[in-house]
Structures are given as C-alpha cells and as structure tokens.
Design a protein around this motif. Structure first.
Motif, PDB file in Angstrom:
ATOM      1  N   GLY A  41       5.340  14.618 -11.768  1.00 28.58           N
ATOM      2  CA  GLY A  41       5.553  16.004 -11.349  1.00 28.58           C
ATOM      3  C   GLY A  41       6.526  16.746 -12.233  1.00 28.58           C
ATOM      4  N   THR A  42       6.820  16.195 -13.395  1.00 25.88           N
ATOM      5  CA  THR A  42       7.720  16.846 -14.357  1.00 25.88           C
ATOM      6  C   THR A  42       6.938  17.163 -15.626  1.00 25.88           C
ATOM      7  N   TRP A  43       7.598  17.949 -16.508  1.00 19.74           N
ATOM      8  CA  TRP A  43       6.943  18.391 -17.743  1.00 19.74           C
ATOM      9  C   TRP A  43       7.468  17.636 -18.945  1.00 19.74           C
ATOM     10  N   SER A  44       6.574  17.388 -19.890  1.00 21.48           N
ATOM     11  CA  SER A  44       7.024  16.849 -21.175  1.00 21.48           C
ATOM     12  C   SER A  44       7.922  17.880 -21.845  1.00 21.48           C
ATOM     13  N   LYS A  64      -1.714  16.064 -15.922  1.00 19.26           N
ATOM     14  CA  LYS A  64      -2.267  16.099 -17.281  1.00 19.26           C
ATOM     15  C   LYS A  64      -2.645  17.506 -17.767  1.00 19.26           C
ATOM     16  N   GLU A  65      -2.400  18.531 -16.927  1.00 23.44           N
ATOM     17  CA  GLU A  65      -2.688  19.908 -17.372  1.00 23.44           C
ATOM     18  C   GLU A  65      -1.673  20.314 -18.440  1.00 23.44           C
ATOM     19  N   SER A  66      -2.137  21.061 -19.420  1.00 21.25           N
ATOM     20  CA  SER A  66      -1.299  21.440 -20.563  1.00 21.25           C
ATOM     21  C   SER A  66      -1.068  22.956 -20.572  1.00 21.25           C
ATOM     22  N   VAL A  67       0.130  23.374 -20.971  1.00 23.10           N
ATOM     23  CA  VAL A  67       0.444  24.797 -21.145  1.00 23.10           C
ATOM     24  C   VAL A  67       0.910  25.011 -22.582  1.00 23.10           C
ATOM     25  N   LEU A 100       0.809  -1.234   0.000  1.00 24.16           N
ATOM     26  CA  LEU A 100       0.000   0.000   0.000  1.00 24.16           C
ATOM     27  C   LEU A 100       0.839   1.279   0.000  1.00 24.16           C
ATOM     28  N   PRO A 101       1.909   1.379   0.811  1.00 21.20           N
ATOM     29  CA  PRO A 101       2.714   2.617   0.739  1.00 21.20           C
ATOM     30  C   PRO A 101       3.239   2.893  -0.660  1.00 21.20           C
ATOM     31  N   ALA A 102       3.622   1.817  -1.381  1.00 22.12           N
ATOM     32  CA  ALA A 102       4.101   2.014  -2.757  1.00 22.12           C
ATOM     33  C   ALA A 102       2.986   2.505  -3.656  1.00 22.12           C
ATOM     34  N   LEU A 103       1.769   2.019  -3.450  1.00 17.82           N
ATOM     35  CA  LEU A 103       0.638   2.477  -4.258  1.00 17.82           C
ATOM     36  C   LEU A 103       0.329   3.944  -3.979  1.00 17.82           C
ATOM     37  N   PRO A 151      -0.592  10.343  -8.837  1.00 19.98           N
ATOM     38  CA  PRO A 151      -0.064  11.510  -9.564  1.00 19.98           C
ATOM     39  C   PRO A 151      -0.036  12.765  -8.684  1.00 19.98           C
ATOM     40  N   GLY A 152       1.070  13.576  -8.826  1.00 18.94           N
ATOM     41  CA  GLY A 152       1.210  14.810  -8.067  1.00 18.94           C
ATOM     42  C   GLY A 152       1.122  16.039  -8.952  1.00 18.94           C
TER      43      GLY A 152
END
Length: 297
Positions: free
Chosen positions: A93-96, A66-69, A31-34, A39-40
């Motif tokens: 937590g990183t950007w494409s 999943k928010e886009s800029v 559970l801790p791993a889950l 997503p952050g």
C-alpha cells in the motif's frame, strides 16, 4: 477455545472435517496471516516540491496494486533532457520512491541598469525578485520591482514586469500661492506646464515653462505676488485698507479723498449757480410786449 471451535465448525461445513484436529488448528493460525498478505490499494502518491503528477493522475483517490503513475517537472523547473519518471503502487500500500529530479530555471541576466541600480533576492533563479532605484536627478519610469515568473504557454521563465528605465526628470514645479494647471507623477524633458496663481495673486514671470535636458525648468519658474488695489481707484470703505497696510497713509488718503469729494461738490454748486445767473440775465434783457404797451386813456 471459542475461536478455535468456530474455525473447526466453519472448516467442517466446507468439507474439511476429515482433517485431523491438529492440522485444522494449525490452519487456524496460518490463514489469517495469508489473508493479511493479500495486496491492497494505495492512496494518492506524495506531493513533491519540483515535480508533479501528470494531469490524468491528479484527481484520482485510490490506486490498485502494481498501478503506475508518471511525474513531470513543475512550472519553473526543468531537467537537461525531457524526462518523465514513474512510481508504482506496491503490495504494502506504499509507493516506490520518486526523488526530486528537476532544478529551478533561470531568467536572463538583467545586465546593466543605466542611471540607477538594482537589488536581487536570489540571483536570476525562478521566483527571485529585483528592486530598482534611480540615481539622483533621474525619474523611474515603470515598475520599481520585477519577478522571475513562468511564461505558461512556452514553459519558460522571464522577468515580469519588464525592467524600468531611469530618465532625466524635473522636480514637480512648486510655486508659492500658485500651481500648475496639469499635474503629473513625473516630468521628463520637453514636458511643459502652465502656472496659474491663486485668487488674489498675480503672476510675475513666464506663465509656461519647459523641462530641459538638464532636469531644470526653463525659463525659471514664475512667482505669484499679492494683488494690491490702487489707492486712486478705491471707493470709501474697507477696501482701502487693502491698498496700503500703513494706517497713517491710509488716513491721509481718506482725508485727501474726502477733500476731493468736497471740492467736486463745490464745483457742481458753482456750475449750477453760473447757469442760474446766466438764465436770469438773459431774461432781464428781453422786452416784454405786454409790459411795455402804453395805457389807453
């Protein structure tokens, strides 16, 4: 063991106590791993040299999964076709990745620079600079430097300030012991100046001169010469020394002047004596009635 007991107690309170101890123990590690994989949020996307975020995204501090800029070219940069690229907030937590895709714009070619030359730091590209130098005998009219800058409303670039000019010029009129009545940073053909001398000097030559098409003053600049007082009109005193620096001639002039004063004094005395003599002679010729009357016996 303490940590495991706490997990077991928590699962019992949730109605999971019917599961066997071995199953519950395994869930305590899974559970801790889950939870960690949920997503952050993303921090603001990275700044790039040639592109920037659209205005609506620039002041936002956090972005959800999943928010886009969207990006656009920075001022001074462009692409062949209008293009907006996007980046997405990932579950980690990183950007494409968004790559630099805009290139520097170019200002128009400056072309020929008449009667002078110019130097560029980076060709005609946005941000480059030009410096201007005139050939000998020519005056720079305008700014000596220009930069390829953005025209904000048009989203284009141009040279600012505008390219200067090199025109025929006359040097500043220099007259020893004198000066022009008006002073300018440059003199071009058909400009006129009036020369005045300093106190104690008098002008020899034309008072007004004009800058010619050849870059010279016409007529020739005048001169200012020292004023010497006329010895004939001097009064006795220190002023006579200004008349002639030769002390022997000054001494002679003083003696002549002294003699002229003595002669003038003698002439006045003679004139006075003549008047008195005439007056006495006339008085002797007029009879006195009282004096000539006979005496009665």
């Amino acid at each position: 063991m303490t940590c495991r007991r706490r997990h077991l107690e928590a699962w019992s309170s949730l109605g999971l106590g019917r599961l066997g101890p071995s199953v519950l123990l395994s869930l305590g590690f899974i559970l801790p791993a889950l939870v960690a994989s949920v997503p952050g949020n993303c921090r603001p996307p990275p700044e790039l040299r040639t592109v920037q975020l659209l205005e609506q995204f620039r002041n936002k501090k956090t972005f959800s999964w999943k928010e886009s800029v969207s990006y656009e070219c920075r001022p001074g940069y462009s692409v062949n076709q209008h293009e907006i690229r996007h980046a997405n907030c990932r579950s980690t937590g990183t950007w494409s990745l968004v790559e630099e895709y805009c290139t520097q714009m170019s200002c128009p070619d400056p072309g020929e620079f008449a009667n002078g030359r110019f130097f560029q730091t980076d060709g005609n590209l946005f941000g480059s600079e030009m410096s201007f130098v005139c050939d000998e005998g020519f005056q720079l009219i305008g700014s000596s430097t220009s930069q390829c800058k953005v025209v904000p409303l048009q989203k284009t670039v141009h040279w600012s300030p505008e390219q200067p000019q090199c025109v025929v010029s006359c040097a500043k009129p220099v007259v020893s012991n004198g000066s022009p009545t008006t002073i300018s940073s440059h003199y071009t053909p058909r400009d006129t100046v009036t020369i005045q001398c300093n106190p104690g000097f008098h002008l020899t030559g034309p008072q007004t001169v004009t800058c010619s098409e050849r870059g010279s003053w016409e007529p020739e600049l005048p001169t200012c010469k020292k004023e010497f007082l006329s010895c004939q009109s001097l009064q006795l005193g220190g002023d006579i020394l200004k008349c002639d620096p030769d002390r022997q001639r000054v001494k002679t002039a003083l003696e002549v002047y002294k003699m002229s004063l003595e002669i003038e004094k003698l002439e006045l005395e003679l004139e006075s004596m003549k008047k008195n003599h005439v007056k006495g002679h006339v008085s002797a010729e007029i009879p006195d009635p009282e004096r000539d009357r006979p005496i009665k016996q």
